[in-house]
Write a protein that holds these residues in place. Structure first.
Motif, PDB file in Angstrom:
ATOM      1  N   ARG A 100       0.868  -1.266  -0.164  1.00  0.00           N
ATOM      2  CA  ARG A 100       0.664  -0.087   0.003  1.00  0.00           C
ATOM      3  C   ARG A 100       0.769   1.105  -0.096  1.00  0.00           C
ATOM      4  O   ARG A 100       1.887   1.362   0.687  1.00  0.00           O
ATOM      5  CB  ARG A 100      -1.149   0.108   1.068  1.00  0.00           C
ATOM      6  CG  ARG A 100      -2.467   0.588   0.975  1.00  0.00           C
ATOM      7  CD  ARG A 100      -3.233   0.058   1.904  1.00  0.00           C
ATOM      8  NE  ARG A 100      -3.318   0.766   3.037  1.00  0.00           N
ATOM      9  CZ  ARG A 100      -4.060   0.486   4.308  1.00  0.00           C
ATOM     10  NH1 ARG A 100      -4.834  -0.724   3.680  1.00  0.00           N
ATOM     11  NH2 ARG A 100      -4.072   1.297   5.347  1.00  0.00           N
ATOM     12  N   PHE A 101       0.377   1.819  -1.115  1.00  0.00           N
ATOM     13  CA  PHE A 101       1.625   3.163  -1.770  1.00  0.00           C
ATOM     14  C   PHE A 101       0.681   4.432  -1.029  1.00  0.00           C
ATOM     15  O   PHE A 101      -0.315   4.533  -1.527  1.00  0.00           O
ATOM     16  CB  PHE A 101       2.250   3.300  -2.849  1.00  0.00           C
ATOM     17  CG  PHE A 101       2.259   4.370  -2.721  1.00  0.00           C
ATOM     18  CD1 PHE A 101       4.274   4.705  -2.408  1.00  0.00           C
ATOM     19  CD2 PHE A 101       1.955   5.116  -3.681  1.00  0.00           C
ATOM     20  CE1 PHE A 101       4.923   5.984  -2.741  1.00  0.00           C
ATOM     21  CE2 PHE A 101       2.928   6.387  -4.061  1.00  0.00           C
ATOM     22  CZ  PHE A 101       4.121   7.362  -3.508  1.00  0.00           C
ATOM     23  N   ASN A 102       1.113   5.008   0.395  1.00  0.00           N
ATOM     24  CA  ASN A 102       0.591   6.009   1.091  1.00  0.00           C
ATOM     25  C   ASN A 102       0.752   7.803  -0.660  1.00  0.00           C
ATOM     26  O   ASN A 102       1.820   7.766  -0.283  1.00  0.00           O
ATOM     27  CB  ASN A 102       0.791   6.817   2.080  1.00  0.00           C
ATOM     28  CG  ASN A 102       0.008   7.715   2.303  1.00  0.00           C
ATOM     29  OD1 ASN A 102      -0.286   8.863   1.861  1.00  0.00           O
ATOM     30  ND2 ASN A 102      -0.779   7.722   3.808  1.00  0.00           N
ATOM     31  N   GLU A 103       0.229   8.434  -1.256  1.00  0.00           N
ATOM     32  CA  GLU A 103       0.987   9.595  -2.190  1.00  0.00           C
ATOM     33  C   GLU A 103       0.480  10.318  -1.519  1.00  0.00           C
ATOM     34  O   GLU A 103       0.888  11.171  -1.856  1.00  0.00           O
ATOM     35  CB  GLU A 103      -0.848   9.020  -2.687  1.00  0.00           C
ATOM     36  CG  GLU A 103      -0.810   7.914  -4.250  1.00  0.00           C
ATOM     37  CD  GLU A 103      -2.301   7.883  -4.875  1.00  0.00           C
ATOM     38  OE1 GLU A 103      -2.519   9.095  -5.289  1.00  0.00           O
ATOM     39  OE2 GLU A 103      -1.921   7.185  -5.659  1.00  0.00           O
ATOM     40  N   THR A 104       0.003  10.574   0.261  1.00  0.00           N
ATOM     41  CA  THR A 104       0.676  11.659   1.022  1.00  0.00           C
ATOM     42  C   THR A 104       1.349  11.609   1.010  1.00  0.00           C
ATOM     43  O   THR A 104       2.390  12.588   1.217  1.00  0.00           O
ATOM     44  CB  THR A 104      -1.577  11.644   1.782  1.00  0.00           C
ATOM     45  OG1 THR A 104      -2.074  11.571   1.252  1.00  0.00           O
ATOM     46  CG2 THR A 104      -1.016  12.879   2.090  1.00  0.00           C
TER      47      THR A 104
END
Ligand SMILES: *[C@@H]1O[C@H](CO)[C@@H](O)[C@H](O)[C@H]1NC(C)=O
Ligand SMILES: *[C@@H]1O[C@H](CO)[C@@H](O)[C@H](O)[C@H]1NC(C)=O
Ligand SMILES: *[C@@H]1O[C@H](CO)[C@@H](O)[C@H](O)[C@H]1NC(C)=O
Ligand SMILES: *[C@@H]1O[C@H](CO)[C@@H](O)[C@H](O)[C@H]1NC(C)=O
Ligand SMILES: *[C@@H]1O[C@H](CO)[C@@H](O)[C@H](O)[C@H]1NC(C)=O
Ligand SMILES: *[C@@H]1O[C@H](CO)[C@@H](O)[C@H](O)[C@H]1NC(C)=O
Ligand SMILES: *[C@@H]1O[C@H](CO)[C@@H](O)[C@H](O)[C@H]1NC(C)=O
Length: 265
Positions: A100-104
């Motif tokens: 899960r990549f967090n774009e923030t």
């Protein structure tokens, strides 16, 4: 920035600086629950377990174009996820299902598999981290104790503790819950085997083998029964006495029968 342009962007990214010297550092921690793995955040290196989730983070960063997470294993290098700010994140196939990549904040969560024991790095168009080493250890399943559960007093016996999944770094034994120490009587061989020399009835009890590695601990117990030699002798004596008694009664009866006959005649 179009995803198509990303490969071009990557070429323009700064070269990776050497490990500890890098200004931009990755911090990682294992998320709970994870066997008995250490859950404290670390920089540069983390030991975690197969099946657990690891969170890789970087300090707050100004990014105008794009970022990526990548790995290195020996000579092999690859992109885990690439992200151009105006497009969707592109996750490579082996990681698709379990990251899960967090774009923030650009953090990355990975559910670990055996092959994830490798180096991890992060890059933006202006900065790059050093390589972060992730060590992935298989947690230990319940061990299995192999041995004779019933032995005769005076004999030697051994209990072998087999680890079925994972690799143990440490073995120790307990008897009825108390740590067993080695002696002439109690010997530890090949760190997984317990030998009891000249077993006595005293040695009967619950033996527990405890195994540990960097991320987990497990144990199993075994009930050992040492038979006193008297247990074998006593029934034999009893049987002899019984046979003797029966023989006596038999002879007495025959004699009485004969007496009867004699009396009747
Ligand atoms: C995603 O990345 C892979 C290589 O990592 C590349 O082959 C593919 O074209 C990319 N897809 C998109 C939509 O950018
Ligand atoms: C994700 O994992 C599940 C179970 O491991 C599997 O059934 C599924 O096919 C995977 N999906 C992809 C896209 O790999
Ligand atoms: C992404 O990171 C931001 C900032 O740390 C956080 O507020 C947000 O909840 C995260 N999103 C997800 C999906 O974890
Ligand atoms: C011990 O191993 C069993 C599987 O064999 C597992 O279910 C259990 O959670 C393990 N115990 C610990 C403390 O890790
Ligand atoms: C267990 O003990 C019995 C008798 O003492 C012996 O015949 C047998 O071979 C032993 N079994 C093992 C697995 O050591
Ligand atoms: C067991 O002990 C031997 C030497 O005594 C050592 O070489 C080996 O690495 C140990 N194995 C484990 C799993 O502790
Ligand atoms: C039997 O156990 C007692 C107390 O637990 C101990 O004092 C004694 O030394 C033991 N005897 C043998 C032969 O191990």
């Amino acid at each position: 920035m179009l995803p198509v342009l990303l490969p071009v962007l990557l070429l323009l990214l700064p070269a990776r600086r050497g490990g500890a010297a890098a200004g931009l550092g990755i911090t990682a921690r294992t998320l709970s629950p994870c066997y008995s793995a250490d859950l404290r955040p670390t920089s540069q290196r983390l030991v975690s377990a197969v099946g657990c989730t690891v969170l890789l983070t970087i300090p707050p960063l100004q990014v105008s174009r794009g970022v990526l997470w990548e790995y290195k294993a020996g000579l092999q290098e690859g992109v885990i996820v690439s992200y151009a700010l105006d497009g969707p994140a592109n996750t490579s196939r082996p990681y698709k299902n379990r990251t899960r990549f967090n774009e923030t904040d650009f953090s990355l969560q990975i559910v670990l598999q055996q092959g994830d024991d490798r180096l991890y790095g992060f890059r933006s168009e202006s900065e790059a981290t050093g390589w972060f080493q992730l060590r992935v250890v298989e947690p230990l399943s319940e061990p299995e104790i192999v041995g004779n559960s019933s032995v005769k007093a005076g004999g030697n016996t051994k209990l072998v503790c087999n680890v079925l999944e994972g690799k143990a770094d440490l073995y120790w034994w307990k008897k009825n819950g108390e740590l067993l120490l080695g002696s002439d009587h109690i010997q530890f061989v090949d760190n997984s085997t317990l030998c009891i020399v000249k077993a006595s009835m005293n040695d009967s009890g619950y033996y527990t083998c405890v195994v540990r590695n960097e991320v987990s601990q497990n144990e199993t117990s075994f009930l050992l029964h040492v038979q006193n030699a008297a247990n074998v002798v006593l029934p034999v004596i009893l049987v002899c006495v019984l046979i003797g008694l029966l023989a006596g009664v038999f002879v007495w009866c025959r004699r009485r029968d004969r007496q009867c006959y004699n009396g009747c005649r």
